[in-house]
Design a protein around this motif. Structure first.
Motif, mmCIF file in Angstrom:
data_model
loop_
_atom_site.group_PDB
_atom_site.id
_atom_site.type_symbol
_atom_site.label_atom_id
_atom_site.label_comp_id
_atom_site.label_asym_id
_atom_site.label_seq_id
_atom_site.Cartn_x
_atom_site.Cartn_y
_atom_site.Cartn_z
ATOM 1 N N ALA A 47 -21.934 11.803 17.345
ATOM 2 C CA ALA A 47 -20.961 11.851 16.245
ATOM 3 C C ALA A 47 -21.249 10.734 15.254
ATOM 4 C CB ALA A 47 -19.543 11.704 16.782
ATOM 5 N N ALA A 48 -20.922 11.023 13.986
ATOM 6 C CA ALA A 48 -21.061 10.031 12.912
ATOM 7 C C ALA A 48 -19.670 9.544 12.522
ATOM 8 C CB ALA A 48 -21.742 10.684 11.708
ATOM 9 N N LEU A 49 -19.634 8.447 11.775
ATOM 10 C CA LEU A 49 -18.331 7.874 11.388
ATOM 11 C C LEU A 49 -17.849 8.480 10.064
ATOM 12 C CD1 LEU A 49 -18.772 4.165 12.486
ATOM 13 C CD2 LEU A 49 -18.068 6.179 13.807
ATOM 14 N N HIS A 50 -17.716 9.805 10.046
ATOM 15 C CA HIS A 50 -17.259 10.530 8.861
ATOM 16 C C HIS A 50 -15.764 10.282 8.635
ATOM 17 C CE1 HIS A 50 -15.031 13.422 11.326
ATOM 18 N NE2 HIS A 50 -16.012 13.266 12.206
ATOM 19 N N GLY A 51 -15.291 10.727 7.468
ATOM 20 C CA GLY A 51 -13.875 10.568 7.179
ATOM 21 C C GLY A 51 -13.115 11.866 7.349
ATOM 22 N N SER A 52 -12.025 12.002 6.600
ATOM 23 C CA SER A 52 -11.136 13.146 6.804
ATOM 24 C C SER A 52 -11.602 14.394 6.066
ATOM 25 C CB SER A 52 -9.723 12.784 6.354
ATOM 26 O OG SER A 52 -9.707 12.504 4.966
ATOM 27 N N PRO B 199 -8.609 19.349 1.000
ATOM 28 C CA PRO B 199 -9.132 20.452 0.189
ATOM 29 C C PRO B 199 -10.655 20.391 0.104
ATOM 30 C CG PRO B 199 -8.085 18.786 -1.182
ATOM 31 C CD PRO B 199 -7.804 18.406 0.232
ATOM 32 N N GLU B 200 -11.287 21.566 0.161
ATOM 33 C CA GLU B 200 -12.751 21.620 0.092
ATOM 34 C C GLU B 200 -13.193 22.319 -1.189
ATOM 35 O OE1 GLU B 200 -14.812 22.813 3.767
ATOM 36 O OE2 GLU B 200 -12.891 22.528 4.770
ATOM 37 N N GLY B 201 -14.385 22.024 -1.611
ATOM 38 C CA GLY B 201 -14.961 22.680 -2.792
ATOM 39 C C GLY B 201 -14.602 21.938 -4.061
ATOM 40 N N SER B 202 -13.330 21.851 -4.345
ATOM 41 C CA SER B 202 -12.865 21.051 -5.483
ATOM 42 C C SER B 202 -11.393 20.729 -5.266
ATOM 43 C CB SER B 202 -13.052 21.800 -6.801
ATOM 44 O OG SER B 202 -12.206 22.934 -6.817
ATOM 45 N N GLY B 203 -10.922 19.750 -5.977
ATOM 46 C CA GLY B 203 -9.506 19.387 -5.931
ATOM 47 C C GLY B 203 -9.089 19.000 -7.332
ATOM 48 N N SER B 204 -7.831 18.657 -7.489
ATOM 49 C CA SER B 204 -7.364 18.258 -8.808
ATOM 50 C C SER B 204 -6.160 17.349 -8.602
ATOM 51 C CB SER B 204 -6.969 19.501 -9.600
ATOM 52 O OG SER B 204 -6.406 19.126 -10.826
ATOM 53 N N GLY B 205 -6.399 16.060 -8.647
ATOM 54 C CA GLY B 205 -5.273 15.191 -8.315
ATOM 55 C C GLY B 205 -5.323 13.830 -8.963
ATOM 56 N N ILE B 206 -4.152 13.194 -8.941
ATOM 57 C CA ILE B 206 -3.989 11.811 -9.384
ATOM 58 C C ILE B 206 -3.288 11.098 -8.238
ATOM 59 C CG2 ILE B 206 -2.786 10.307 -11.031
ATOM 60 C CD1 ILE B 206 -3.206 12.412 -13.155
ATOM 61 N N SER B 207 -3.640 9.826 -8.009
ATOM 62 C CA SER B 207 -3.124 9.157 -6.808
ATOM 63 C C SER B 207 -2.883 7.676 -7.040
ATOM 64 C CB SER B 207 -4.140 9.328 -5.677
ATOM 65 O OG SER B 207 -5.326 8.637 -6.021
ATOM 66 N N GLY B 208 -2.230 7.076 -6.081
ATOM 67 C CA GLY B 208 -2.056 5.628 -6.045
ATOM 68 C C GLY B 208 -2.283 5.153 -4.627
ATOM 69 N N THR B 209 -2.671 3.903 -4.469
ATOM 70 C CA THR B 209 -2.952 3.384 -3.122
ATOM 71 C C THR B 209 -2.511 1.936 -3.013
ATOM 72 O OG1 THR B 209 -4.695 3.076 -1.458
ATOM 73 C CG2 THR B 209 -5.303 2.660 -3.720
ATOM 74 N N ALA B 210 -2.315 1.479 -1.800
ATOM 75 C CA ALA B 210 -1.946 0.078 -1.573
ATOM 76 C C ALA B 210 -2.332 -0.337 -0.164
ATOM 77 C CB ALA B 210 -0.436 -0.103 -1.771
ATOM 78 N N MET B 211 -2.791 -1.566 -0.043
ATOM 79 C CA MET B 211 -3.053 -2.142 1.280
ATOM 80 C C MET B 211 -1.756 -2.781 1.758
ATOM 81 S SD MET B 211 -5.376 -2.678 3.592
ATOM 82 C CE MET B 211 -6.897 -2.271 2.744
ATOM 83 N N ILE B 212 -1.264 -2.314 2.897
ATOM 84 C CA ILE B 212 0.047 -2.766 3.366
ATOM 85 C C ILE B 212 -0.132 -3.799 4.479
ATOM 86 C CG2 ILE B 212 2.258 -2.002 4.326
ATOM 87 C CD1 ILE B 212 1.668 -0.760 1.611
ATOM 88 N N ARG B 213 0.344 -5.017 4.208
ATOM 89 C CA ARG B 213 0.258 -6.101 5.206
ATOM 90 C C ARG B 213 1.007 -5.726 6.461
ATOM 91 N NH1 ARG B 213 2.412 -9.053 1.354
ATOM 92 N NH2 ARG B 213 4.287 -9.288 2.641
ATOM 93 N N GLU B 214 2.266 -5.375 6.292
ATOM 94 C CA GLU B 214 3.122 -4.960 7.399
ATOM 95 C C GLU B 214 4.239 -4.107 6.809
ATOM 96 O OE1 GLU B 214 4.907 -8.366 9.167
ATOM 97 O OE2 GLU B 214 5.651 -9.123 7.255
ATOM 98 N N LEU B 215 4.886 -3.310 7.650
ATOM 99 C CA LEU B 215 5.889 -2.385 7.112
ATOM 100 C C LEU B 215 7.219 -2.576 7.846
ATOM 101 C CD1 LEU B 215 5.632 -0.225 4.873
ATOM 102 C CD2 LEU B 215 5.459 1.480 6.687
ATOM 103 N N PRO B 216 8.001 -3.546 7.398
ATOM 104 C CA PRO B 216 9.315 -3.730 8.011
ATOM 105 C C PRO B 216 10.257 -2.608 7.571
ATOM 106 C CG PRO B 216 9.067 -5.216 6.153
ATOM 107 C CD PRO B 216 7.776 -4.466 6.286
ATOM 108 N N GLU B 217 11.501 -2.656 8.060
ATOM 109 C CA GLU B 217 12.455 -1.571 7.769
ATOM 110 C C GLU B 217 12.576 -1.298 6.272
ATOM 111 O OE1 GLU B 217 15.778 -0.983 10.078
ATOM 112 O OE2 GLU B 217 14.277 -0.887 11.688
ATOM 113 N N ALA B 218 12.633 -2.371 5.480
ATOM 114 C CA ALA B 218 12.794 -2.169 4.027
ATOM 115 C C ALA B 218 11.565 -1.481 3.441
ATOM 116 C CB ALA B 218 13.035 -3.514 3.335
#
Ligand code: FAD
Length: 479
Positions: free
Chosen positions: A141-146, A325-344
């Motif tokens: 196996a290789a270290l592929h993604g999703s 999705p395979e072949g093509s997609g159409s999207g806009i996104s946002g991302t964040a590195m989360i240190r920790e995720l408390p209740e708030a």
């Protein structure tokens, strides 16, 4: 539907068109100019929401074709942007493509498996699916993604987080060699014995250093995994996220999982029980015996999901576990590195994406980090670990310019909502906007990358989605 991210930029000067025409005349591979009938099709990125209008699109078949393109571009005052699929085309287009020749590497697609050394060698335009399938024939196996059709080069050069990541780390750290056309058109091999500094840069530093025409990386004896997904109704999102987020931090390295809120469209090709519904999906893979995997997942299973597909499966099936999705997609996104995720933080995440009546985002995701991803890898490259416990990603499909504005605003709101819990370096592979690449590295690493870029591309021939600038002699960054 495409959105012109370059709207308002000045039109390319005639001299650029003349240079592009000269490049086509002298190139050893097909080159499509703006006036050619083939241009519109060849410039399409995987992400159809991105409108990219470069000076030309070139389709090399060999490393020598690439080398010639780079030499010609340098002589003619053009720049070269390697692009495998266009999964991360947005930032490149936003940086401006008027003087850029996009080099589509799709024809540089090949896979060779050395099952004795457990090494795969792939062409610079190969996507994950054929490589994973070929490796699986040898129980490897290789270290592929999703996603099965993300390009191996773009993914690995930026880091590469897959289903084995908490046990085995980032894909970038298992790249053993790369063949690269650098700024003067030379084809160089970077490995432990040849130009290890360039290899270090390519392991996480992205596509600023040249056009990768071949890549070699380690494979692992993983014929199968205990993997699957659990589905819950959206009404249980808070309860499930509270449990999952605690479980994720404490879970052993053998498991890598993701938590998603999905607002599914009423599409006929979805199973009837999911059509048009909002649900929570936990998916992941465990590299352990069935008994051990059952014990690891017990805390999640006790939540009694309405669907639980976790069982032993062939490792190769994991490329489609996430149903990207395979072949093509159409999207806009946002991302964040989360240190920790408390209740708030949990409340903020669910406020931003949990209710489909108040967001245009179709998906809000938290990927589980930690394990091997939490500490520097031995002999690792420019990106070998992350500071956060989770990687957040929120995105939505884009069907019209009006929708694009709304999705863009909601994606930005998603990232903003998580800001109090954000920290450490951003994962640039998940960033679909042009940002200062300092966000992705600590200062020393970024300076070292800039120095390497200055050495291999002194004249700034290459354009990348997440571009590491060259340094002027006074230490200031350049393009
Ligand atoms: C649906 C989807 C699923 C994803 N899943 C994951 C995941 O599970 N894990 C993860 O870590 N990331 C994931 N990503 C992010 C992905 O790793 C990045 O988008 C990556 O940049 C895609 O590489 P690409 O070659 O397919 O895209 P492209 O847009 O073609 O390339 C992106 C950049 O990579 C560089 N590059 C590409 N090919 C070459 C080459 N041959 N030589 C030199 N530079 C090159 C260039 O700088 C280019 O601008 C996903 C993205 C999408 C859209």
């Amino acid at each position: 539907m495409t959105i012109d991210l370059t709207a308002g930029r000045p039109q390319p000067a005639d001299s650029t068109s003349t240079a592009a025409a000269a490049l086509r005349e002298l190139a050893s591979c097909p080159v499509h100019l703006r006036t050619d009938p083939g241009y519109d099709e060849s410039r399409l990125a995987w992400n159809r929401a991105v409108e990219q209008r470069p000076a030309a699109v070139a389709k090399p078949k060999t490393a020598h074709d690439v080398s010639r393109l780079v030499r010609l571009a340098a002589e003619l005052g053009l720049r070269i942007a390697p692009q495998s699929t266009g999964h991360n085309a947005g930032p490149l287009a936003q940086r401006g493509l008027d003087d850029v020749v996009i080099v589509r590497t799709g024809a540089l697609s090949s896979v060779t498996i050395d099952s004795v050394r457990r090494i795969a060698r792939v062409g610079g335009g190969t996507i994950w699916d054929p490589a994973v399938t070929a490796a699986a024939e040898h129980g490897l196996a290789a270290l592929h993604g999703s996603s099965p059709d993300v390009g191996i080069a773009g993914y690995s050069l930026g880091g590469g987080i897959g289903w084995y990541a908490r046990q085995l780390g980032l894909a970038a750290n298992h790249v053993t060699a790369a063949e690269v056309v650098i700024g003067d058109g030379t084809i160089v091999r970077a490995d432990a014995d040849h130009d290890p500094e360039l290899l270090w840069a390519l392991r996480g530093g992205g596509g600023s250093f040249g056009v990768v025409t071949a890549l070699e990386f380690s494979l692992f004896e993983i014929p199968s995994a205990y993997a699957g997904l659990m589905v819950f109704d959206i009404s249980r999102a808070e309860e499930v996220l509270r449990r999952w987020s605690t479980w994720a931090v404490e879970a052993p390295d053998q498991v890598t999982a993701s938590f998603r809120v999905l607002h599914l469209p009423p599409l006929p090709d979805l199973p009837a029980f999911l059509r048009g519904r909002s649900v929570v999906v936990i998916d992941g893979a465990v590299l352990a015996s069935d008994d051990r995997a059952d014990r690891i997942l017990a805390g999640l299973r006790s939540l009694k999901p309405e669907l639980d597909t976790f069982l032993r499966v062939p490792a190769a099936s994991l490329t489609r576990l996430h149903m990207d999705p395979e072949g093509s997609g159409s999207g806009i996104s946002g991302t964040a590195m989360i240190r920790e995720l408390p209740e708030a933080g949990i409340d903020a995440f669910l406020s931003a994406v949990g209710d489909r009546t108040s967001t245009s985002l179709m998906m809000g995701e938290l990927r589980q980090l930690g394990g091997a991803l939490s500490h520097p890898a031995d002999g690792g490259g420019a990106v070998s670990h992350f500071d956060g416990q989770f990687l957040a990603f929120g995105g939505g499909p884009v069907m019209s310019p009006e929708v694009a504005l709304q999705v863009g605003a909601d994606a930005a709101a998603f990232t903003r909502a998580l800001a109090p819990w954000t920290g450490g370096r951003t994962y640039l592979n998940f960033v679909e906007d042009a940002v200062d690449t300092r966000q992705g590295y600590d200062e020393l690493t970024w300076r070292r990358l800039s120095g390497i870029r200055s050495a291999v591309d002194p004249n700034g021939v290459f354009a990348a989605n997440h571009q590491v600038p060259r340094l002027y002699e006074d230490g200031r960054p350049s393009r």
